[in-house]
Design an enzyme around this catalytic site. Structure first.
Site, PDB file in Angstrom:
ATOM      1  N   TYR A 149      -5.685  10.750   6.704  1.00 33.82           N
ATOM      2  CA  TYR A 149      -5.103   9.418   6.851  1.00 33.82           C
ATOM      3  C   TYR A 149      -5.251   8.991   8.308  1.00 33.82           C
ATOM      4  O   TYR A 149      -5.240   9.821   9.211  1.00 33.82           O
ATOM      5  CB  TYR A 149      -3.598   9.440   6.525  1.00 33.82           C
ATOM      6  N   ASP A 200       0.769   2.922  -1.384  1.00 28.95           N
ATOM      7  CA  ASP A 200       1.843   1.930  -1.530  1.00 28.95           C
ATOM      8  C   ASP A 200       1.366   0.507  -1.235  1.00 28.95           C
ATOM      9  O   ASP A 200       0.287   0.296  -0.683  1.00 28.95           O
ATOM     10  CB  ASP A 200       2.981   2.266  -0.558  1.00 28.95           C
TER      11      ASP A 200
END
Lengths: 255, 255
Positions: free
Chosen positions: B110, B52
């Site tokens: 992540y 994003d």
């Protein structure tokens, strides 16, 4: 009218330097815009000195005069809420009318950060000068000893400089510090010529690479010729770190 | 045609995310622009997954097909010279035609970086999530143990998600690491739902603040309701750190 002394921090990445220029985003423009919102009129600010495009400040000092009666905490809160996220208010002090952010500077500290590693760090590309070749910090430290003291720094001043008067300045402290894979050049002086710290950094980098010798600093200084010194190092490694004033004016104790 | 697997790093600050969007600067656009300059035609790239706006990548993986005969070093050099300074080519490998950057993902890692300190660091405002309140890392670590394993992560998935199929995912590792004044949340899993890591981070932050208890994770998971979990933490703390594939395809040893 109340004179206000304000210590500000900024990320120079997205500014065309400190000073107002037509149609450019500058630090002065943003701070004066914030003050205009509070005063409904233009309030001019005076900094300790300018910084160039891409140069950062950890402790820049400005002053301005305001007719508003706001306490120091209130000033900090109001300005913080009106400023963009790349300018931070570190401290606000009400000072005597005789205080002047530029004329009263006693000494300034700049730091120049070099990322000395085999691989570039893209997340810090705007905050360090990247040098992949191994730098010999011991050679750089040795060179620092030649820079310390009172000298004519013509060789370490931009040829474009329009400063009147002599180019004699005093460097109280010049040293190189190792921080992980970074080398930080710390320079404390009475005053600085245009691009002086970046030319010092560029010359020290060349010495660290072995392209020049530490003792070359002496003839560079004596030659009083910009072309004798190293390249001007890029702006993103440079931080105006701290500005010191006579305590009588400001009642702040500096470390 | 040669299939090329490319590991890329990017600073997400100035991108509207990964995927091409009309009139927006995206990572895909910049990489495809660089490839177009080499090929004089559009070369589509396929990523391991999207990221994003504002989200960073240390080891995003993409693949594309090219008619050019260039060796791996040549690819790296050519793409590096054509890409902007906020995208870095980490590694290029020629791979079998059967390799697919999205379908062949075995696991992803992540990291979510929290700056937990009394004072904001403006030089890292785009690279960390700033939390001034003291976070109890021991509570956050305890909460991680409830997240580990195979669960239906509906509660940790954006309500806006349009993913088809179940929301069962496996987290192989979830932990909190202290690095100076930062807390880094490291999550390794088989796959991730939309906003999943940011909702996990937001929930762990609330647990660190003492607003929720570590054992609250269990009923949140069981409730299968997004509104039970914490806020979605901001994008700038999030890094797609590493994508793992079956070694047979790529001949790369992962650490």
């Amino acid at each position: 009218m109340q004179r206000v002394k304000c210590t500000i921090r900024y990320d120079g990445t997205n500014f065309y330097g400190f000073q107002v220029q037509p149609n450019k985003r500058t630090v002065q423009l943003e701070v004066e815009n914030a003050l205009q919102k509070m005063h409904n009129e233009l309030i001019r600010i005076i900094p300790s000195g300018r910084t160039d495009t891409g140069v950062h400040a950890v402790g820049q000092v400005i002053h301005f005069d305001s007719p508003l009666t706001i306490d120091e905490k209130g000033w900090k809160k109001a300005l913080t809420s009106l400023l963009p996220s790349d300018i931070q208010i570190v401290d606000v002090k009400k000072v005597e009318d005789s205080f002047h952010a530029r004329y009263d500077v006693q000494q300034k500290e700049y730091r120049y950060r070099i990322h000395n590693f085999s691989e570039r760090d893209i997340f810090r590309r705007n905050y360090v000068c990247y040098v992949p070749e191994l730098l010999h910090i011991d050679k750089m430290e040795e060179a620092c000893t030649y820079l310390k003291g009172t000298h004519d720094f013509t060789s370490f001043s931009s040829a474009k400089s329009t400063v009147k008067g002599d180019k004699i300045r005093t460097l109280y402290d010049v040293r190189c510090l190792k921080e992980g894979n970074d080398i930080v050049i710390r320079v404390v002086g009475s005053g600085f010529l245009y691009n002086m710290v970046r030319i010092i950094a560029g010359t020290l980098i060349e010495i660290g690479k072995g392209k020049r010798l530490p003792e070359d600093i002496q003839p560079i200084i004596e030659g009083k010729d910009r072309s004798l010194a190293g390249k001007t190092a890029p702006p993103q490694g440079l931080y105006l770190w701290h500005v010191s004033y006579n305590e009588d004016f400001t009642n702040i104790k500096y470390k």
